[in-house]
Design an enzyme around this catalytic site. Structure first.
Site, PDB file in Angstrom:
ATOM      1  N   CYS A 240       0.830  -1.211   0.000  1.00  0.00           N
ATOM      2  CA  CYS A 240       0.000   0.000   0.000  1.00  0.00           C
ATOM      3  C   CYS A 240       0.861   1.257   0.000  1.00  0.00           C
ATOM      4  O   CYS A 240       0.349   2.363  -0.042  1.00  0.00           O
ATOM      5  CB  CYS A 240      -0.915   0.048   1.217  1.00  0.00           C
TER       6      CYS A 240
ATOM      7  N   CYS B 111      -3.157   8.791   6.199  1.00  0.00           N
ATOM      8  CA  CYS B 111      -1.825   8.727   6.811  1.00  0.00           C
ATOM      9  C   CYS B 111      -1.946   8.921   8.321  1.00  0.00           C
ATOM     10  O   CYS B 111      -1.222   8.293   9.103  1.00  0.00           O
ATOM     11  CB  CYS B 111      -0.901   9.790   6.223  1.00  0.00           C
TER      12      CYS B 111
HETATM   13  S1  FES Z   1       1.096   7.025   3.183  1.00  0.00           S
HETATM   14 FE1  FES Z   1      -0.033   6.833   1.326  1.00  0.00          FE
HETATM   15  S2  FES Z   1      -0.439   8.913   0.926  1.00  0.00           S
HETATM   16 FE2  FES Z   1       0.423   9.008   2.866  1.00  0.00          FE
END
Ligand code: FES
Ligand SMILES: Cc1ncc(COP(=O)(O)O)c(C=O)c1O
Lengths: 404, 127
Positions: free
Chosen positions: B37, B106
């Site tokens: 991800c 985040c």
């Molecule tokens: S960790 Fe994916 S946009 Fe911030």
């Protein structure tokens, strides 16, 4: 040195000052402002002359006849016209189209549209080096295939396909061959006399010309027919109506002429800079170049830096204008479909940067980029739990991640 | 995208970067996210005999906002009891750092990380 330094020549190029100069002569009252389609006065004749001169310049770049060049608004339009135009015109012969999974969206989305209209499309996968092989094309042709669309150079990794080889196959099979050459024109040689390509898309802004102008090469011998997508005054032999943008066209012509003249010397210079960049970073542990090392555009380098995330790397490289293989910034968390097609893991795709070097890049630019890159990668690896794990010998694939 | 000054500050000078011994009885570790991800956060807390967080460390693989969220979190949890640390909400982090909507996840990751670290510590200490 101007900062940030531009390392994104595959996204677009600055317009060459020599091109700008030619263009401005078409933008003033005293200059060449006429409508090239006006037949009844000198303003029209002069504009037509400028347009036809530019047509010859673009034709020369790819060793074609100027009557084979159709002006468009850019490679997106050229791709649409080529693919939909050929698919509609030849639908009586069949409804199967062959393309690849790493094409530009202008090709992929044109094909998707045709799928919605009942056509069948096969998407060839590249090798792990990012190339579409002649064999894969030959093996996927069917009796009802009417069109093959394969890009010359890829816009994310810079790999260059053997379009001459693919052309032999499609010609022998009697199938129309379209090539998106937006990224390769004026960077690597293209010869329509030798290559059996039927339709070829070009874009001015990738070769130091202005944005908003492009061309589609349409072969005359053997003749290729298209169904027009833009209807109106019947300009461009009915294939693309609309008053010609003289200043844009003159700009593209000049860009093509300069590009042809300087292709060879620029290739060596730009390739040396690319090599310098790679030599500067390759000793960092766990870095790799994506895409074939030899069949590649002179100025393109897509590098994965394992265990650092692309967006944060770009953030720390604020003096460098580069592009990320990671799309974590956009609403979707999808990493680049091109890197995925090469077989890169999502993680590696998220850790990739695309550097592209061009006409105005200097050695000093590259040296500064290397210095900052090495510093940033080291800094971010110090911050990375994945780097810790890698250093501790943990296989990241064996970890159960709590994906969100 | 423009980053807020606070994100830039934490990104340029991250606080409490590091790693603690995961096997220690008084250290809780929370690792959340996934490389696929594009973000992985490891947050560790160490408590004193009274159950107060005396130290916190992080390492984050992710975008600048993810790094800043975890850095900020390590500052906030120090001196807090576990139940207080657990109360920290991602919205507080997002507000403090002026995160734009696309970067909210985040801060969610940071909230998940502290919750995971507290849970790990509780499990170790057997309550
Ligand atoms: S960790 Fe994916 S946009 Fe911030
Ligand atoms: C391979 C390729 N095809 C098509 C395009 C679209 O070109 P244009 O911007 O001229 O529409 C681009 C540029 O983004 C490209 O790289």
């Amino acid at each position: 040195m101007n900062k940030p330094i531009y390392f994104d020549y595959l996204a677009t190029t600055p317009t060459d000052p020599r091109v700008v100069e030619k263009m401005t002569t078409c933008l003033s009252m005293e200059g060449n402002f006429g409508n090239p389609a006006s037949r009844s006065h000198v303003f029209g004749w002069k504009a037509e002359e400028a347009v036809e001169n530019a047509r010859r310049q673009v034709a020369n770049l790819i060793n074609a006849d100027s009557r084979e060049i159709v002006w468009t608004s850019g490679a997106t339009e050229s791709d649409n016209l080529a693919i939909k135009g050929a698919a509609y015109f030849y639908k009586g012969k069949g409804r199967h189209i062959l393309t690849s999974s790493i094409e530009h969206k202008a090709v992929l989305d044109s094909c998707r549209q045709l799928e919605r209209e009942g056509y069948e499309v096969t998407y060839l996968e590249p090798t792990s080096e990012g190339l579409i092989t002649c064999e894969s094309v030959a093996n996927s042709l069917r009796d009802d295939t009417i069109l093959v669309s394969i890009m010359h150079a890829n816009n994310e990794i810079g790999t260059v396909n053997d379009i001459a080889g693919i052309g032999e196959i499609t010609r022998a099979a009697g199938v129309i061959f379209h090539v998106d050459a937006a990224q390769s024109a004026a960077k690597v040689p293209i010869d329509m006399d030798k290559m059996k390509v039927d339709l070829l898309s070009l874009s001015a802004h990738k070769m130091y010309g202005p944005k908003g102008i492009g061309a589609l090469y349409v072969r005359r011998k053997p003749r290729v027919r298209l169904e027009a997508q833009m209807h109106g005054g019947g300009h461009e032999r009915g294939m693309r109506s609309g008053t010609l943008a003289t200043h844009q066209i003159v700009g593209m012509g000049e860009a093509a002429a300069i590009g042809m003249e300087e292709m060879e010397s620029e290739r060596d210079r730009v390739m040396a800079l690319r090599e310098r960049l790679w030599l500067g970073v390759k000793d960092l542990e766990a870095v790799q170049i994506n895409g074939d090392l030899h069949q590649r555009l002179p100025g393109a380098l897509n590098i994965s830096f394992s265990f650092v995330e692309g967006e944060s790397l770009i953030m720390s490289l604020k003096d460098l204008a580069i592009s990320s293989g990671s799309a974590c910034t956009s609403a979707s968390l999808e990493p680049s479909y091109v890197l995925r097609a090469l077989g890169l893991s999502d993680e590696l795709a998220h850790s990739s940067l695309r550097f592209s070097i061009g006409r105005f890049t200097t050695k000093e630019d590259v040296d500064l980029a290397v210095e900052q890159l090495v510093h940033s990668v080291e800094k971010l690896r110090d911050l990375s739990p994945l780097w810790d794990m890698y250093k501790d010998g943990i296989d990241l694939d064996s970890v159960q991640w709590a994906a969100h | 995208m423009a980053y807020s000054d606070k994100v830039l500050d934490h990104y340029e000078n991250p606080r409490n970067v590091g790693k603690m011994d995961v096997d220690k009885k008084n250290v809780g570790t929370g690792m959340v996210g996934a490389p696929a991800c594009g973000d992985v956060m490891r947050l560790q807390i160490q408590v004193d005999d009274d159950g107060v967080i005396e130290d916190a460390k992080f390492k984050t693989y992710g975008c600048g906002s993810a790094i800043a969220s975890s850095s900020l979190l390590t500052e906030w949890v120090k001196g807090k009891r576990l139940d207080e640390a657990e109360e920290i909400k991602n919205s507080q982090i997002a507000e403090e750092l002026s995160l734009p909507p696309v970067k909210i996840h985040c801060s969610v990751l940071a909230e998940d990380a502290i919750k995971a670290a507290v849970a790990d510590l509780r499990q170790k200490q057997g309550d």
